[in-house]
Scaffold this motif. Structure first.
Motif, short mmCIF file in Angstrom:
data_model
loop_
_atom_site.label_atom_id
_atom_site.label_comp_id
_atom_site.label_asym_id
_atom_site.label_seq_id
_atom_site.Cartn_x
_atom_site.Cartn_y
_atom_site.Cartn_z
N MET A 1 0.84 -1.17 0.00
CA MET A 1 0.00 0.00 0.00
C MET A 1 0.89 1.23 0.00
N GLY A 2 0.29 2.37 -0.12
CA GLY A 2 1.04 3.61 -0.12
C GLY A 2 0.35 4.60 -1.02
N VAL A 3 1.02 5.70 -1.23
CA VAL A 3 0.46 6.76 -2.05
C VAL A 3 0.78 6.44 -3.50
N HIS A 4 -0.24 6.38 -4.34
CA HIS A 4 -0.08 6.07 -5.75
C HIS A 4 -0.49 7.28 -6.59
N ASP A 5 0.13 7.42 -7.73
CA ASP A 5 -0.24 8.44 -8.70
C ASP A 5 -0.50 9.80 -8.05
N PRO A 6 0.57 10.50 -7.63
CA PRO A 6 0.36 11.82 -7.03
C PRO A 6 -0.35 12.74 -8.01
N HIS A 7 -1.13 13.65 -7.47
CA HIS A 7 -1.90 14.56 -8.30
C HIS A 7 -1.41 15.97 -8.08
N ASN A 8 -1.18 16.67 -9.15
CA ASN A 8 -0.79 18.07 -9.08
C ASN A 8 -1.93 18.91 -9.62
N GLY A 9 -2.13 20.06 -9.02
CA GLY A 9 -3.20 20.95 -9.47
C GLY A 9 -4.39 20.88 -8.56
N TRP A 10 -5.44 21.56 -8.92
CA TRP A 10 -6.62 21.65 -8.07
C TRP A 10 -7.56 20.49 -8.32
N THR A 11 -8.43 20.25 -7.34
CA THR A 11 -9.45 19.21 -7.45
C THR A 11 -10.76 19.77 -6.90
N PHE A 12 -11.85 19.08 -7.17
CA PHE A 12 -13.15 19.51 -6.69
C PHE A 12 -13.37 19.15 -5.22
N ILE A 13 -12.83 18.06 -4.79
CA ILE A 13 -13.05 17.56 -3.42
C ILE A 13 -11.76 17.76 -2.62
N THR A 14 -11.89 18.32 -1.43
CA THR A 14 -10.71 18.55 -0.59
C THR A 14 -10.24 17.24 0.05
N ASN A 15 -9.01 17.24 0.50
CA ASN A 15 -8.49 16.08 1.21
C ASN A 15 -9.26 15.86 2.51
N HIS A 16 -9.69 16.94 3.16
CA HIS A 16 -10.48 16.80 4.38
C HIS A 16 -11.78 16.05 4.09
N ALA A 17 -12.44 16.39 3.00
CA ALA A 17 -13.68 15.70 2.64
C ALA A 17 -13.41 14.24 2.28
N ARG A 18 -12.31 13.98 1.60
CA ARG A 18 -11.96 12.59 1.26
C ARG A 18 -11.75 11.75 2.51
N VAL A 19 -11.01 12.30 3.47
CA VAL A 19 -10.74 11.57 4.72
C VAL A 19 -12.05 11.35 5.47
N LEU A 20 -12.88 12.36 5.55
CA LEU A 20 -14.16 12.22 6.24
C LEU A 20 -15.02 11.15 5.57
N ALA A 21 -15.05 11.11 4.25
CA ALA A 21 -15.82 10.09 3.53
C ALA A 21 -15.26 8.69 3.77
N ALA A 22 -13.94 8.57 3.82
CA ALA A 22 -13.31 7.27 4.08
C ALA A 22 -13.68 6.78 5.48
N ILE A 23 -13.70 7.70 6.44
CA ILE A 23 -14.08 7.34 7.81
C ILE A 23 -15.56 6.99 7.87
N ALA A 24 -16.39 7.71 7.13
CA ALA A 24 -17.83 7.39 7.09
C ALA A 24 -18.04 5.98 6.55
N ASP A 25 -17.22 5.60 5.59
CA ASP A 25 -17.31 4.27 5.00
C ASP A 25 -16.88 3.19 5.98
N ASP A 26 -15.87 3.49 6.82
CA ASP A 26 -15.38 2.52 7.79
C ASP A 26 -14.87 3.26 9.02
N PRO A 27 -15.71 3.40 10.06
CA PRO A 27 -15.32 4.14 11.26
C PRO A 27 -14.16 3.51 12.03
N ASN A 28 -13.81 2.27 11.72
CA ASN A 28 -12.69 1.59 12.39
C ASN A 28 -11.45 1.51 11.51
#
Length: 111
Positions: free
Chosen positions: A1-28
């Protein structure tokens, strides 16, 4: 595992929202798994979790070696443009997208 395909530039979804969604998917979920899912470093995920906890969007309970996260669904989003929108409304959009992506093929629909 690890960080794959780094992304440069802007995106529509923030990293904070991504982390929150990942936690919503699996709180553990482990920080390592959240990082891999969001394509972030573990350190970045740790900082984001601290941010979210400090602002009251997230809390955690330690159970042995595992953290169980709890999202505050009624907490209002921070930006004035989203005044009145809650974390639950944001997550419902992100979860719908995840479900849709999982059920669709990778090809574009024909027009």
């Amino acid at each position: 595992m690890g960080v794959h395909d780094p992304h440069n530039g802007w995106t529509f979804i923030t990293n904070h929202a991504r982390v929150l969604a990942a936690i919503a998917d699996d709180p553990n979920a482990r920080i390592r798994d959240i990082a891999a899912h969001c394509r972030l470093t573990e350190r970045a995920v740790q900082r984001i979790i601290v941010d979210l906890e400090q602002e009251g969007y997230l809390s955690h309970k330690r159970e042995g070696r595992t953290n169980t996260y709890r999202i505050e669904p009624g907490k209002v989003l921070r930006h004035p443009a989203e005044a009145g929108l809650t974390v639950a409304s944001l997550l419902s959009l992100l979860v719908q997208d995840e479900v849709r992506r999982g059920s669709e093929s990778t090809s574009l629909p024909e027009t």
